[in-house]
Design a protein around this motif. Structure first.
Motif, short mmCIF file in Angstrom:
data_model
loop_
_atom_site.label_atom_id
_atom_site.label_comp_id
_atom_site.label_asym_id
_atom_site.label_seq_id
_atom_site.Cartn_x
_atom_site.Cartn_y
_atom_site.Cartn_z
N GLY A 45 34.07 23.13 14.30
CA GLY A 45 34.59 24.49 14.32
C GLY A 45 33.52 25.51 14.69
O GLY A 45 33.75 26.70 14.62
N SER A 46 32.35 25.05 15.07
CA SER A 46 31.29 25.99 15.47
C SER A 46 31.53 26.42 16.91
O SER A 46 32.53 26.11 17.52
N SER A 47 30.54 27.10 17.49
CA SER A 47 30.69 27.67 18.83
C SER A 47 30.88 26.62 19.91
O SER A 47 31.24 26.95 21.03
N SER A 48 30.66 25.32 19.61
CA SER A 48 30.78 24.30 20.65
C SER A 48 32.21 24.16 21.15
O SER A 48 32.43 23.64 22.23
N GLY A 49 33.21 24.62 20.38
CA GLY A 49 34.59 24.51 20.82
C GLY A 49 35.08 25.72 21.58
O GLY A 49 36.19 25.73 22.10
N LYS A 50 34.26 26.77 21.68
CA LYS A 50 34.69 27.99 22.36
C LYS A 50 34.70 27.79 23.86
O LYS A 50 33.91 27.04 24.40
N LYS A 51 35.62 28.49 24.51
CA LYS A 51 35.70 28.44 25.97
C LYS A 51 35.59 29.84 26.53
O LYS A 51 36.07 30.80 25.94
N GLY A 52 34.96 29.92 27.69
CA GLY A 52 34.82 31.20 28.38
C GLY A 52 36.01 31.47 29.27
O GLY A 52 37.01 30.76 29.24
N VAL A 53 35.88 32.50 30.07
CA VAL A 53 36.94 32.86 31.00
C VAL A 53 36.93 31.91 32.19
O VAL A 53 35.87 31.42 32.59
N PRO A 54 38.09 31.61 32.76
CA PRO A 54 38.12 30.75 33.95
C PRO A 54 37.53 31.47 35.16
O PRO A 54 37.69 32.68 35.31
N HIS A 55 36.82 30.72 35.99
CA HIS A 55 36.23 31.25 37.22
C HIS A 55 36.73 30.44 38.40
O HIS A 55 36.86 29.21 38.31
N GLN A 56 36.98 31.12 39.51
CA GLN A 56 37.33 30.44 40.76
C GLN A 56 36.06 30.39 41.60
O GLN A 56 35.47 31.42 41.91
N VAL A 57 35.64 29.17 41.95
CA VAL A 57 34.42 28.97 42.73
C VAL A 57 34.82 28.43 44.10
O VAL A 57 35.53 27.42 44.19
N VAL A 58 34.36 29.10 45.17
CA VAL A 58 34.67 28.68 46.54
C VAL A 58 33.37 28.30 47.23
O VAL A 58 32.45 29.12 47.33
N PHE A 59 33.28 27.04 47.67
CA PHE A 59 32.14 26.54 48.42
C PHE A 59 32.53 26.54 49.90
O PHE A 59 33.62 26.06 50.23
N GLU A 60 31.68 27.06 50.78
CA GLU A 60 31.99 27.08 52.21
C GLU A 60 30.78 26.62 53.01
O GLU A 60 29.65 26.97 52.69
N VAL A 61 31.06 25.83 54.04
CA VAL A 61 30.03 25.43 54.99
C VAL A 61 30.60 25.69 56.38
O VAL A 61 31.70 25.26 56.70
N GLY A 62 29.85 26.44 57.19
CA GLY A 62 30.31 26.80 58.53
C GLY A 62 29.80 25.85 59.58
O GLY A 62 29.11 24.86 59.29
N THR A 82 34.59 17.66 58.02
CA THR A 82 34.76 18.33 59.31
C THR A 82 34.52 19.82 59.07
O THR A 82 35.08 20.40 58.14
N LEU A 83 33.69 20.40 59.91
CA LEU A 83 33.35 21.82 59.78
C LEU A 83 34.26 22.69 60.63
O LEU A 83 34.70 22.24 61.68
N PRO A 84 34.53 23.92 60.25
CA PRO A 84 34.15 24.56 59.00
C PRO A 84 34.90 23.93 57.82
O PRO A 84 36.00 23.40 57.97
N TRP A 85 34.29 24.01 56.63
CA TRP A 85 34.79 23.34 55.44
C TRP A 85 34.80 24.30 54.27
O TRP A 85 33.88 25.11 54.11
N THR A 86 35.84 24.23 53.45
CA THR A 86 35.96 25.06 52.26
C THR A 86 36.50 24.20 51.12
O THR A 86 37.41 23.39 51.33
N LYS A 87 35.96 24.39 49.94
CA LYS A 87 36.43 23.70 48.73
C LYS A 87 36.51 24.72 47.62
O LYS A 87 35.57 25.48 47.39
N THR A 88 37.64 24.76 46.91
CA THR A 88 37.84 25.69 45.80
C THR A 88 38.00 24.90 44.51
O THR A 88 38.75 23.94 44.47
N GLU A 89 37.27 25.32 43.48
CA GLU A 89 37.38 24.69 42.17
C GLU A 89 37.54 25.78 41.11
O GLU A 89 37.00 26.86 41.25
#
Length: 150
Positions: A45-62, A82-89
């Motif tokens: 029940g300590s801080s290890s169970g806490k979660k932050g806000v969700p973030h959208q991360v976009v990786f791009e390679v041209g 295959t370029l250009p390439w985009t990945k969203t997590e």
């Protein structure tokens, strides 16, 4: 030309080695303490169970054509794309990550420049629609990386 290719492969290998340890999250089963809680002696029940806000991360390679790309988000990935390439997590920090943050990165492969020489492909990282990292359109040999903190 070989120097650029060797540098790119060295960066990919170094990043894989550095981030390979402990990248997989394992949820503790019923009655088991999480690894971080048992190592530090924290109670349930300590801080290890806490979660932050969700973030959208976009990786791009041209660029154009195909290249090897390594990216580190929720897990580590290395593949021919295959370029250009985009990945969203989508990422959500939890436990100790809330204090120390999590580094996300993308290591682009090489592409042919206008002069015919190999150079790093351009890369960017966006977090929550804000560009937070780039390699100056491939002018920098460093990978794109950013530490997400809540």
């Amino acid at each position: 030309m070989r120097k650029t290719a060797t540098l790119a492969l060295s960066l990919l290998a170094a990043a894989a080695l550095v981030t390979g340890c402990g990248s997989e999250k394992k949820d503790a089963g019923p009655g088991e303490a999480s690894p971080s809680a048992s190592a530090s002696g924290e109670a349930k029940g300590s801080s290890s169970g806490k979660k932050g806000v969700p973030h959208q991360v976009v990786f791009e390679v041209g660029g154009t054509g195909a290249a090897q790309v390594m990216w580190i988000g929720n897990t580590n990935h290395f593949e021919q794309v295959t370029l250009p390439w985009t990945k969203t997590e989508s990422m959500q920090l939890e436990g100790a990550e809330l204090k120390v943050g999590v580094t996300v990165s993308v290591v682009p492969g090489s592409v042919k420049g206008p002069d015919g020489m190999l150079k790093p492909a351009p890369c960017t990282i966006k977090v929550d629609d804000k560009q937070v990292a780039d390699n100056q359109d491939g002018k920098s040999s460093k990978p794109c990386e950013y530490k997400i903190k809540d």
